[in-house]
Design a protein around this motif. Structure first.
Motif, PDB file in Angstrom:
ATOM      1  N   ALA A 194       2.758  58.118 -42.967  1.00  0.00           N
ATOM      2  CA  ALA A 194       2.731  57.298 -41.914  1.00  0.00           C
ATOM      3  C   ALA A 194       2.770  56.021 -42.795  1.00  0.00           C
ATOM      4  O   ALA A 194       2.292  55.575 -43.087  1.00  0.00           O
ATOM      5  N   GLU A 195       3.923  55.034 -42.623  1.00  0.00           N
ATOM      6  CA  GLU A 195       3.743  53.738 -43.193  1.00  0.00           C
ATOM      7  C   GLU A 195       3.923  52.635 -42.260  1.00  0.00           C
ATOM      8  O   GLU A 195       3.365  53.040 -41.064  1.00  0.00           O
ATOM      9  N   ALA A 196       4.302  51.895 -42.584  1.00  0.00           N
ATOM     10  CA  ALA A 196       3.432  50.954 -41.270  1.00  0.00           C
ATOM     11  C   ALA A 196       4.182  50.287 -40.241  1.00  0.00           C
ATOM     12  O   ALA A 196       6.225  50.837 -40.063  1.00  0.00           O
ATOM     13  N   PRO A 197       3.707  49.930 -38.797  1.00  0.00           N
ATOM     14  CA  PRO A 197       4.594  49.767 -37.963  1.00  0.00           C
ATOM     15  C   PRO A 197       5.623  49.464 -37.740  1.00  0.00           C
ATOM     16  O   PRO A 197       5.040  48.003 -38.602  1.00  0.00           O
ATOM     17  N   THR A 209      -0.195  44.161 -32.877  1.00  0.00           N
ATOM     18  CA  THR A 209      -0.103  45.921 -33.259  1.00  0.00           C
ATOM     19  C   THR A 209      -1.392  46.785 -33.235  1.00  0.00           C
ATOM     20  O   THR A 209      -2.330  45.406 -33.400  1.00  0.00           O
ATOM     21  N   PRO A 210      -2.177  47.049 -31.717  1.00  0.00           N
ATOM     22  CA  PRO A 210      -2.906  47.773 -31.844  1.00  0.00           C
ATOM     23  C   PRO A 210      -3.181  48.448 -32.986  1.00  0.00           C
ATOM     24  O   PRO A 210      -2.810  48.905 -33.936  1.00  0.00           O
ATOM     25  N   ALA A 211      -4.654  48.677 -33.087  1.00  0.00           N
ATOM     26  CA  ALA A 211      -5.201  49.307 -33.728  1.00  0.00           C
ATOM     27  C   ALA A 211      -5.151  50.820 -33.902  1.00  0.00           C
ATOM     28  O   ALA A 211      -4.679  51.646 -35.287  1.00  0.00           O
ATOM     29  N   PHE A 216      -2.447  54.061 -37.821  1.00  0.00           N
ATOM     30  CA  PHE A 216      -1.952  55.730 -37.793  1.00  0.00           C
ATOM     31  C   PHE A 216      -2.485  56.266 -39.198  1.00  0.00           C
ATOM     32  O   PHE A 216      -1.227  55.693 -40.024  1.00  0.00           O
ATOM     33  N   ARG A 217      -2.893  57.568 -39.272  1.00  0.00           N
ATOM     34  CA  ARG A 217      -2.822  58.599 -40.091  1.00  0.00           C
ATOM     35  C   ARG A 217      -2.565  59.498 -39.700  1.00  0.00           C
ATOM     36  O   ARG A 217      -3.508  59.885 -39.373  1.00  0.00           O
TER      37      ARG A 217
END
Length: 225
Positions: A194-197, A209-211, A216-217
């Motif tokens: 997963a890349e940065a939101p 941005t929530p945790a 997210f992984r």
């Protein structure tokens, strides 16, 4: 947790049977590492395969979609037997001969009759489990589902009963005489990362941005060789 039934004529791995796995620990781990499956079924004798999202809860794999979905109507309403598959590609295996090139992978196949989740409360619970499976803690932050949204969504569940897994790990398996050849061979590992939101540009000012998104992984865990 129940163990799947003994291998059947459908689930028994015949090609390279040493790669077959039938224990629930392996099957559940492969299912839990992903969220996209393919569902195979037939309508009026014509074969179809549909990709969709899924999640596991206990002894069932759940999948959902629009109440108008042809696949969900065929599988859930008409009672058509289906096949659900999940695959993770873990590496590209480069051998010294083209014939022995391969892929390291983990896969699961399930067969059976999927049953619709009809009760609205059970359907809401199942959809909550799906969101929480991917993003723990997110459900409580969301606008509650409306009755129309629940009615417009079909949820089916397939028992993990007639099931098997198939796994390949390790390096290339060349002909013995080829190991002395000056040809590079090995494995190129693969992983979903997963890349940065990326925030929605229409977010109101001050919404952080929530945790569960920021952290997210979902890199698929590969088994040891």
């Amino acid at each position: 947790m129940t163990e799947p039934s003994s291998p059947t004529s459908l689930t028994r791995v015949r090609r390279l049977p040493d790669r077959g796995r039938y224990d629930r620990g392996t099957i559940d781990a492969i299912l839990d590492a992903g969220f996209v499956c393919h569902v195979g079924f037939a309508i009026d004798g014509q074969p179809f395969v549909t990709p969709t999202s899924y999640w596991r809860e206990g002894d069932y794999v759940y999948f959902h979609g629009s109440a108008a979905s042809r696949m969900l109507r065929a599988v859930g309403t008409r009672g058509a037997r289906c096949c659900l598959t999940v695959t993770h590609a873990d590496g590209l295996v480069l051998a010294r001969a083209a014939f022995h090139h391969s892929i390291n992978y983990r896969s699961v196949m399930l067969f059976g009759h999927a049953e619709p989740v009809k009760d609205d409360a059970a359907k809401r619970h199942a959809l909550k489990a799906f969101v929480e499976h991917l993003f723990p803690g997110r459900w409580a932050t969301l606008r509650p589902m409306t009755d129309a949204e629940v009615k417009g969504t079909s949820v089916l569940r397939l028992p993990i009963d007639e099931a098997s897994a198939k796994v390949r790990t390790g390096g290339p398996k060349d002909d013995e005489a080829d190991y002395a050849l000056p040809i590079w061979a090995g494995v190129i590992p693969l992983a979903m990362v997963a890349e940065a939101p990326e925030p929605d540009p229409r977010l109101p000012p001050g919404v952080e941005t929530p945790a569960h998104a920021r952290e997210f992984r979902r890199a698929a865990r590969r088994p040891a060789s």
